[in-house]
Scaffold this motif. Structure first.
Motif, PDB file in Angstrom:
ATOM      1  N   HIS A   1       0.862  -1.184   0.000  1.00  0.00           N
ATOM      2  CA  HIS A   1       0.000   0.000   0.000  1.00  0.00           C
ATOM      3  C   HIS A   1       0.898   1.233   0.000  1.00  0.00           C
ATOM      4  O   HIS A   1       0.871   2.027   0.921  1.00  0.00           O
ATOM      5  N   ARG A   2       1.692   1.398  -1.040  1.00  0.00           N
ATOM      6  CA  ARG A   2       2.658   2.482  -1.134  1.00  0.00           C
ATOM      7  C   ARG A   2       2.080   3.641  -1.948  1.00  0.00           C
ATOM      8  O   ARG A   2       1.496   3.424  -3.004  1.00  0.00           O
ATOM      9  N   ILE A   3       2.258   4.866  -1.452  1.00  0.00           N
ATOM     10  CA  ILE A   3       1.831   6.039  -2.205  1.00  0.00           C
ATOM     11  C   ILE A   3       2.691   6.106  -3.465  1.00  0.00           C
ATOM     12  O   ILE A   3       3.919   6.080  -3.375  1.00  0.00           O
ATOM     13  N   PRO A   4       2.060   6.185  -4.641  1.00  0.00           N
ATOM     14  CA  PRO A   4       2.806   6.035  -5.882  1.00  0.00           C
ATOM     15  C   PRO A   4       3.524   7.281  -6.419  1.00  0.00           C
ATOM     16  O   PRO A   4       3.998   7.266  -7.547  1.00  0.00           O
ATOM     17  N   VAL A   5       3.639   8.323  -5.623  1.00  0.00           N
ATOM     18  CA  VAL A   5       4.397   9.507  -6.032  1.00  0.00           C
ATOM     19  C   VAL A   5       5.467   9.758  -4.974  1.00  0.00           C
ATOM     20  O   VAL A   5       5.151   9.863  -3.782  1.00  0.00           O
TER      21      VAL A   5
ATOM     22  N   PRO B   1       9.290  11.396  -9.590  1.00  0.00           N
ATOM     23  CA  PRO B   1       9.119   9.973  -9.913  1.00  0.00           C
ATOM     24  C   PRO B   1       7.775   9.403  -9.471  1.00  0.00           C
ATOM     25  O   PRO B   1       7.286   9.697  -8.379  1.00  0.00           O
ATOM     26  N   VAL B   2       7.184   8.602 -10.364  1.00  0.00           N
ATOM     27  CA  VAL B   2       5.999   7.815 -10.052  1.00  0.00           C
ATOM     28  C   VAL B   2       6.497   6.411  -9.742  1.00  0.00           C
ATOM     29  O   VAL B   2       7.302   5.849 -10.492  1.00  0.00           O
ATOM     30  N   LEU B   3       6.032   5.853  -8.634  1.00  0.00           N
ATOM     31  CA  LEU B   3       6.502   4.556  -8.142  1.00  0.00           C
ATOM     32  C   LEU B   3       5.377   3.532  -8.191  1.00  0.00           C
ATOM     33  O   LEU B   3       4.214   3.876  -8.009  1.00  0.00           O
TER      34      LEU B   3
ATOM     35  N   GLY C   1       7.745   5.852 -13.976  1.00  0.00           N
ATOM     36  CA  GLY C   1       7.508   7.015 -14.815  1.00  0.00           C
ATOM     37  C   GLY C   1       7.704   8.292 -14.026  1.00  0.00           C
ATOM     38  O   GLY C   1       8.340   8.284 -12.970  1.00  0.00           O
ATOM     39  N   ALA C   2       7.140   9.385 -14.539  1.00  0.00           N
ATOM     40  CA  ALA C   2       7.257  10.681 -13.879  1.00  0.00           C
ATOM     41  C   ALA C   2       5.925  11.426 -13.981  1.00  0.00           C
ATOM     42  O   ALA C   2       5.200  11.297 -14.967  1.00  0.00           O
ATOM     43  N   VAL C   3       5.617  12.215 -12.958  1.00  0.00           N
ATOM     44  CA  VAL C   3       4.386  13.010 -12.902  1.00  0.00           C
ATOM     45  C   VAL C   3       4.365  13.984 -14.080  1.00  0.00           C
ATOM     46  O   VAL C   3       5.384  14.588 -14.421  1.00  0.00           O
ATOM     47  N   GLY C   4       3.197  14.105 -14.710  1.00  0.00           N
ATOM     48  CA  GLY C   4       3.060  15.004 -15.846  1.00  0.00           C
ATOM     49  C   GLY C   4       1.658  15.550 -15.982  1.00  0.00           C
ATOM     50  O   GLY C   4       0.873  15.553 -15.016  1.00  0.00           O
ATOM     51  N   SER C   5       1.331  15.993 -17.188  1.00  0.00           N
ATOM     52  CA  SER C   5      -0.009  16.520 -17.479  1.00  0.00           C
ATOM     53  C   SER C   5      -0.365  16.187 -18.928  1.00  0.00           C
ATOM     54  O   SER C   5      -0.745  17.061 -19.695  1.00  0.00           O
TER      55      SER C   5
ATOM     56  N   PRO D   1       0.278  19.548 -12.968  1.00  0.00           N
ATOM     57  CA  PRO D   1       0.785  18.179 -13.081  1.00  0.00           C
ATOM     58  C   PRO D   1       0.291  17.310 -11.928  1.00  0.00           C
ATOM     59  O   PRO D   1       0.227  17.763 -10.782  1.00  0.00           O
ATOM     60  N   HIS D   2      -0.072  16.084 -12.279  1.00  0.00           N
ATOM     61  CA  HIS D   2      -0.534  15.142 -11.258  1.00  0.00           C
ATOM     62  C   HIS D   2      -0.499  13.726 -11.817  1.00  0.00           C
ATOM     63  O   HIS D   2      -0.380  13.521 -13.015  1.00  0.00           O
ATOM     64  N   LEU D   3      -0.613  12.773 -10.933  1.00  0.00           N
ATOM     65  CA  LEU D   3      -0.776  11.375 -11.307  1.00  0.00           C
ATOM     66  C   LEU D   3      -2.226  11.001 -11.058  1.00  0.00           C
ATOM     67  O   LEU D   3      -2.733  11.186  -9.949  1.00  0.00           O
TER      68      LEU D   3
END
Length: 173
Positions: free
Chosen positions: A23-27, A63-65, A118-122, A131-133
């Motif tokens: 249950h990891r926050i992905p950002v 980074p997006v995790l 990946g990486a946060v974008g728009s 920008p958000h995931l």
């Protein structure tokens, strides 16, 4: 070629039983304060009618995790999600990551929870917005206990988990 696909299918089926759920926050560096806890299944929401995930806001390029370990089953681009990654994880749940600035994950590869994908974008329909995931979790099989007749698109609620509850540990599914 046929044997390769059969092996992949078998690996995915077995993985649903064996992959431990995280249950990891992905950002990277994000906290609960970086998303609105009531944005899941918010109505009305654009072309999809309801918002089937949460938007985790961060600077572009953060980074997006992977929120949970699993198999990357799709990477690509679509008009709504922009640059997207789809991971099949524990309990046969699909983890959907959208609006990425770039995709670092490779299709048909196993990723561990916390690994950069990946990486946060728009991108996609988030173009011109902060920008958000966009993060959503979809069950492969319907879960009748998730059904909520009071919500728009009620039949669809059986397939989606509330990412806010999942990430804060309040999900008991």
């Amino acid at each position: 070629m046929k044997i390769k696909w059969l092996r992949l299918l078998l690996a995915v089926l077995v993985a649903g039983f064996l992959i431990p759920e995280s249950h990891r926050i992905p950002v990277a560096g994000a906290s609960v304060a970086d998303w609105h806890p009531k944005s899941f299944w918010y109505y009305p929401w654009g072309r999809s009618g309801v918002h089937k995930g949460i938007d985790i806001f961060a600077r572009e390029g953060v980074p997006v995790l992977a929120a949970s370990s699993g198999m990357v089953v799709y990477t690509g681009v679509d008009s709504l999600g922009g640059n997207i990654v789809l991971i099949l994880g524990a309990k046969w749940r699909f983890y959907y990551y959208a609006h990425l600035q770039r995709v670092d994950a490779q299709g048909y590869r196993f990723v561990h929870a916390g690994e950069p994908i990946g990486a946060v974008g728009s991108t996609g329909n988030a173009k011109g917005k902060p920008p958000h995931l966009h993060f959503a979790i979809r069950n492969l099989f319907p879960s009748p206990w998730l059904y909520n007749s009071r919500r728009p698109q009620a039949w669809n609620t059986m397939f989606y988990l509330d990412p806010n509850k999942f990430l804060t540990g309040k999900d008991n599914q």
